[in-house]
Design an enzyme around this catalytic site. Structure first.
Site, mmCIF file in Angstrom:
data_model
loop_
_atom_site.group_PDB
_atom_site.id
_atom_site.type_symbol
_atom_site.label_atom_id
_atom_site.label_comp_id
_atom_site.label_asym_id
_atom_site.label_seq_id
_atom_site.Cartn_x
_atom_site.Cartn_y
_atom_site.Cartn_z
ATOM 1 N N HIS A 130 -13.427 -2.056 15.424
ATOM 2 C CA HIS A 130 -13.462 -0.666 14.958
ATOM 3 C C HIS A 130 -13.919 0.246 16.098
ATOM 4 O O HIS A 130 -14.828 -0.110 16.859
ATOM 5 C CB HIS A 130 -14.422 -0.548 13.768
ATOM 6 N N GLU A 141 0.842 -1.196 0.000
ATOM 7 C CA GLU A 141 0.000 0.000 0.000
ATOM 8 C C GLU A 141 0.877 1.246 0.000
ATOM 9 O O GLU A 141 1.854 1.330 0.738
ATOM 10 C CB GLU A 141 -0.913 -0.002 1.222
ATOM 11 N N TYR A 172 -11.022 -5.291 11.332
ATOM 12 C CA TYR A 172 -10.421 -4.715 12.538
ATOM 13 C C TYR A 172 -10.247 -5.800 13.598
ATOM 14 O O TYR A 172 -11.194 -6.115 14.327
ATOM 15 C CB TYR A 172 -11.283 -3.566 13.060
ATOM 16 N N HIS A 200 -8.295 2.996 -3.605
ATOM 17 C CA HIS A 200 -9.149 3.183 -2.439
ATOM 18 C C HIS A 200 -10.323 4.084 -2.802
ATOM 19 O O HIS A 200 -10.140 5.138 -3.417
ATOM 20 C CB HIS A 200 -8.365 3.821 -1.293
ATOM 21 N N ALA A 215 -19.494 1.012 4.301
ATOM 22 C CA ALA A 215 -18.702 0.219 3.363
ATOM 23 C C ALA A 215 -19.501 -0.930 2.764
ATOM 24 O O ALA A 215 -19.333 -1.271 1.588
ATOM 25 C CB ALA A 215 -17.442 -0.310 4.055
ATOM 26 N N GLY A 249 -14.394 5.145 5.335
ATOM 27 C CA GLY A 249 -13.609 6.366 5.404
ATOM 28 C C GLY A 249 -13.798 7.097 6.714
ATOM 29 O O GLY A 249 -14.716 6.804 7.497
ATOM 30 N N TYR A 279 -6.565 7.115 -0.031
ATOM 31 C CA TYR A 279 -7.086 8.481 0.029
ATOM 32 C C TYR A 279 -6.468 9.170 1.233
ATOM 33 O O TYR A 279 -6.090 8.513 2.210
ATOM 34 C CB TYR A 279 -8.590 8.452 0.286
ATOM 35 N N ARG A 294 8.123 3.680 1.711
ATOM 36 C CA ARG A 294 9.529 3.374 1.987
ATOM 37 C C ARG A 294 9.837 2.001 1.424
ATOM 38 O O ARG A 294 9.681 0.977 2.097
ATOM 39 C CB ARG A 294 9.809 3.428 3.488
#
Length: 307
Positions: free
Chosen positions: A164, A30, A160, A90, A140, A121, A62, A287
């Site tokens: 969440h 990602e 999650y 996304h 979602a 989001g 996003y 990275r």
């Protein structure tokens, strides 16, 4: 003379210094969209670095509240246009009507993008309570259903392991995940976590809830301890006490911090591998060398491009 019992002493010496991992895993990465020309150069260098590892896909996020929607689209479209890597975009429910989101999805389809990461989001303003945008998708699960009506997208959704923050309890959170899967999602990618048992418990609970789709652990290398604590507080992730000790004294030593980060993420991944996990999603923070090093420790090697 060793004070260990004979059997334990033998095991300590007989255990390989590095227990090899076969490399029989699938990885995905990602990225976040670039804000400047320099950041765009860094992003494309990262994609070039990680491309030989043959990722299943790369996704582009996003910003908060959908603030980088245009840059995300341009970046994903360019990946689809200029590389052989499957690109995932996304898409969130934030600050847009259903018609607006449907047009965004159509634009992605027309640009050759076949994979969407569908998310509720976060609110446009930090600290605000989430509210459905007028005329927008409710959540979602609703977004997934809408996307599947438009095109036969491959759809990833969020999961999650530690619940969440907006869910009243873990059972409700699993019910929400099941709705997303039942509405057409292909897989779930988890929020980051730092203990392997956190993932294994969640995987078991999801299976008990009737969720049969692939659940992929999201691995985030810790590059800045203070930032991780802040992000973890926002998404309900537990930060174990040993992590503070591990990164203590490294604030002004970025190279040392990166070495520790890579080792920690690789060890977490290796323990997940020992528990049967064969798919990993890495939050790269743009990275590439760090993500590359972690994959290398997991036995992933560059693959020659086919003619």
């Amino acid at each position: 003379m060793s004070t260990l019992p004979a059997v334990e002493n033998y095991r300590a010496h007989a255990t390989p210094l590095f227990a090899d991992v076969a490399g029989d895993i699938d990885v995905s990465f990602e990225f976040f969209p670039p804000k400047t020309e320099k950041m765009e150069e860094t992003l494309w260098e990262s994609i070039e670095t990680l491309s030989p590892l043959n990722p299943r896909f790369v996704s582009v996020t996003y910003g908060a509240g959908g603030s980088t929607r245009e840059r995300t689209h341009n970046t994903v479209a360019r990946i689809a246009r200029e590389t052989a890597i499957p690109a995932a975009a996304h898409v969130t429910c934030v600050a847009a009507t259903k018609d607006e989101i449907d047009r965004i999805a159509d634009d992605y389809w027309n640009a050759g993008v076949r994979h969407i990461v569908a998310l509720r989001g976060d609110p446009p303003t930090a600290g605000e309570k989430y509210a459905t945008h007028p005329g927008g998708y409710e959540n979602a699960a609703d977004l997934v259903a809408g996307l599947t009506r438009l095109h036969p997208f491959e759809i990833s959704v969020a999961a999650y392991p530690e619940c969440h923050p907006d869910s009243p309890h873990a059972a409700a959170d699993l019910d929400n995940l099941k709705r997303k899967i039942d509405n057409g999602a292909t897989r779930a990618i988890t929020q980051f976590f730092f203990e392997p048992d956190t993932f294994f418990r969640f995987r078991d609970d999801a299976a008990k809830a009737g969720i049969e789709a692939e659940i992929v652990p999201g691995i985030m290398p810790v590059m800045n301890y203070a930032s991780v604590v802040r992000m973890s507080g926002m998404c309900g992730t537990d930060v174990p006490g040993w992590m503070e000790r591990l990164f203590e004294g490294l604030d002004d030593r970025p190279a040392a911090r990166q070495l520790v980060s890579a080792t920690l993420a690789a060890e977490l991944s290796r323990r997940l591998y020992a528990g049967g996990v064969r798919q990993f999603h890495f939050y790269t923070l743009n990275r590439a060398e760090l993500a590359y090093a972690i994959c290398h420790l997991l036995g992933v090697r560059p693959q020659e491009k086919s003619a």
